[in-house]
Design a protein around this motif. Structure first.
Motif, PDB file in Angstrom:
ATOM      1  N   ARG A  32     -94.014 -45.058 102.570  1.00  0.00           N
ATOM      2  CA  ARG A  32     -93.376 -43.867 101.998  1.00  0.00           C
ATOM      3  C   ARG A  32     -93.507 -43.835 100.483  1.00  0.00           C
ATOM      4  O   ARG A  32     -93.648 -42.771  99.881  1.00  0.00           O
ATOM      5  N   PHE A  33     -93.473 -44.998  99.865  1.00  0.00           N
ATOM      6  CA  PHE A  33     -93.518 -45.075  98.403  1.00  0.00           C
ATOM      7  C   PHE A  33     -94.937 -44.898  97.859  1.00  0.00           C
ATOM      8  O   PHE A  33     -95.149 -44.186  96.873  1.00  0.00           O
ATOM      9  N   PHE A  34     -95.919 -45.549  98.505  1.00  0.00           N
ATOM     10  CA  PHE A  34     -97.278 -45.613  97.950  1.00  0.00           C
ATOM     11  C   PHE A  34     -98.227 -44.536  98.468  1.00  0.00           C
ATOM     12  O   PHE A  34     -99.156 -44.136  97.760  1.00  0.00           O
ATOM     13  N   PHE A  35     -98.056 -44.102  99.712  1.00  0.00           N
ATOM     14  CA  PHE A  35     -99.049 -43.230 100.345  1.00  0.00           C
ATOM     15  C   PHE A  35     -98.515 -41.805 100.447  1.00  0.00           C
ATOM     16  O   PHE A  35     -97.456 -41.580 101.050  1.00  0.00           O
ATOM     17  N   HIS A  36     -99.261 -40.864  99.881  1.00  0.00           N
ATOM     18  CA  HIS A  36     -98.807 -39.472  99.852  1.00  0.00           C
ATOM     19  C   HIS A  36     -99.920 -38.553 100.332  1.00  0.00           C
ATOM     20  O   HIS A  36    -101.056 -38.637  99.873  1.00  0.00           O
ATOM     21  N   ALA A  37     -99.543 -37.670 101.255  1.00  0.00           N
ATOM     22  CA  ALA A  37    -100.505 -36.723 101.813  1.00  0.00           C
ATOM     23  C   ALA A  37    -100.753 -35.577 100.842  1.00  0.00           C
ATOM     24  O   ALA A  37     -99.913 -35.288  99.984  1.00  0.00           O
ATOM     25  N   PRO A  38    -101.897 -34.913 100.953  1.00  0.00           N
ATOM     26  CA  PRO A  38    -102.161 -33.750 100.098  1.00  0.00           C
ATOM     27  C   PRO A  38    -101.144 -32.644 100.331  1.00  0.00           C
ATOM     28  O   PRO A  38    -100.566 -32.516 101.422  1.00  0.00           O
ATOM     29  N   SER A  39    -100.933 -31.843  99.315  1.00  0.00           N
ATOM     30  CA  SER A  39    -100.049 -30.689  99.440  1.00  0.00           C
ATOM     31  C   SER A  39    -100.539 -29.790 100.565  1.00  0.00           C
ATOM     32  O   SER A  39    -101.741 -29.543 100.705  1.00  0.00           O
TER      33      SER A  39
END
Length: 293
Positions: A32-39
């Motif tokens: 949750r902290f490091f991996f973020h999906a594209p908008s």
């Protein structure tokens, strides 16, 4: 910088991670902290054959990617890998289905494989083009599923993608030893111990456990990815050789000095973004060709 960080933190942590429930919680928090999906990435919960799944960019048309997450069959979940899949699907019209398959030690071999087979056959009924993808243990599971599909003459997917898979549970490959120091994530000394939690008493050369011993003639194309400093480097090389010997199309990409499953670091690693973009183009191209036929 990333390699230094992973060696200092993740490899050290995995050497000492004996509390499995805690390791699962820690992986979820880090993801949750490091991996973020594209908008614009959409995620929704669902079920297939009474198995919980996470849908990413679910659509009524287009190909479906059955994505099998990594985590040594012991930890990880659809949520830990959904950001990477959002990146994979960002530029193409496709959906991804990430099943919450049963984990070891509570559910040893063949639980994950049987679950993946049920999920795959359920998706085949949708008449959508299907791709099977996975990383690490999930890549291993994707290849084991393909071996079973070939052995039982099931409908073939359009393609299989495996990032840094383990393919040989006999642990006879030289890179387990030769890359023990250079691998910045996986502690080689714990590999057999972790896999034993899933393997149980099954024979190490069972194709369901070691897909490098499987039969793949008339298989769909397979794309493999690994780093040259990984302890699993030889697993990918030997798997590629096995597939070529049986006239299976596809390719293998070897990254120089890149960490285990480097596409998951797409937020900060250009090589990760390029790998996912290349695979998304393959998925789109194959799906369009199938639609044209």
């Amino acid at each position: 910088v990333l390699n230094f960080y992973l060696r200092l933190t993740e490899k050290t942590y995995l050497r000492r991670a004996y509390d499995i429930p805690l390791a699962r919680q820690q992986f979820e928090r880090k993801a949750r902290f490091f991996f973020h999906a594209p908008s614009g990435t959409s995620r929704s919960d669902g079920e297939i054959e009474d198995v919980p799944v996470l849908w990413v960019n679910k659509a009524d048309v287009g190909p479906i990617v059955l994505y099998l997450h990594g985590g040594a069959y012991v930890f990880g979940s659809p949520h830990t890998h959904s950001a990477m899949i959002g990146r994979l699907l960002r530029d193409i019209e496709a959906s991804a289905c990430l099943p919450k398959y049963r984990l070891a030690p509570e559910s040893p071999f063949t639980a994950a494989l049987e679950g993946a087979e049920r999920d795959y056959l359920a998706l085949v009924k949708t008449c959508s083009p299907i791709f099977i993808c996975g990383d690490s243990a999930g890549g291993w599971l994707a290849l084991a599923l393909l071996a079973r599909i070939c052995a039982q003459n099931m409908p073939q997917p359009l393609g299989v993608f495996a990032f840094s898979p383990l393919t040989d549970c006999t642990f006879s490959n030289e890179s387990i030893k030769s890359n023990a120091r250079s691998d910045v994530m996986l502690p080689a000394e714990r590999a057999g111990e972790m896999i034993a939690l899933y393997r149980g008493d099954a024979a190490a050369n069972d194709p369901g456990l070691s897909p490098v011993f499987g039969e793949f003639r008339n298989s769909c194309p397979v794309w493999l990815t690994a780093g040259d400093t990984e302890i699993l480097y030889d697993d990918t090389i030997k798997m590629a050789d096995r597939l070529r010997s049986q006239c299976v199309e596809g390719d293998v990409t070897i990254g120089r000095d890149l960490p285990h499953v480097w596409p998951i670091f797409h937020n900060i690693l250009p090589e990760g973004r390029r790998s996912l973009l290349s695979d998304s183009h393959r998925i789109s191209s194959l799906a369009n060709s199938e639609a044209g036929n």
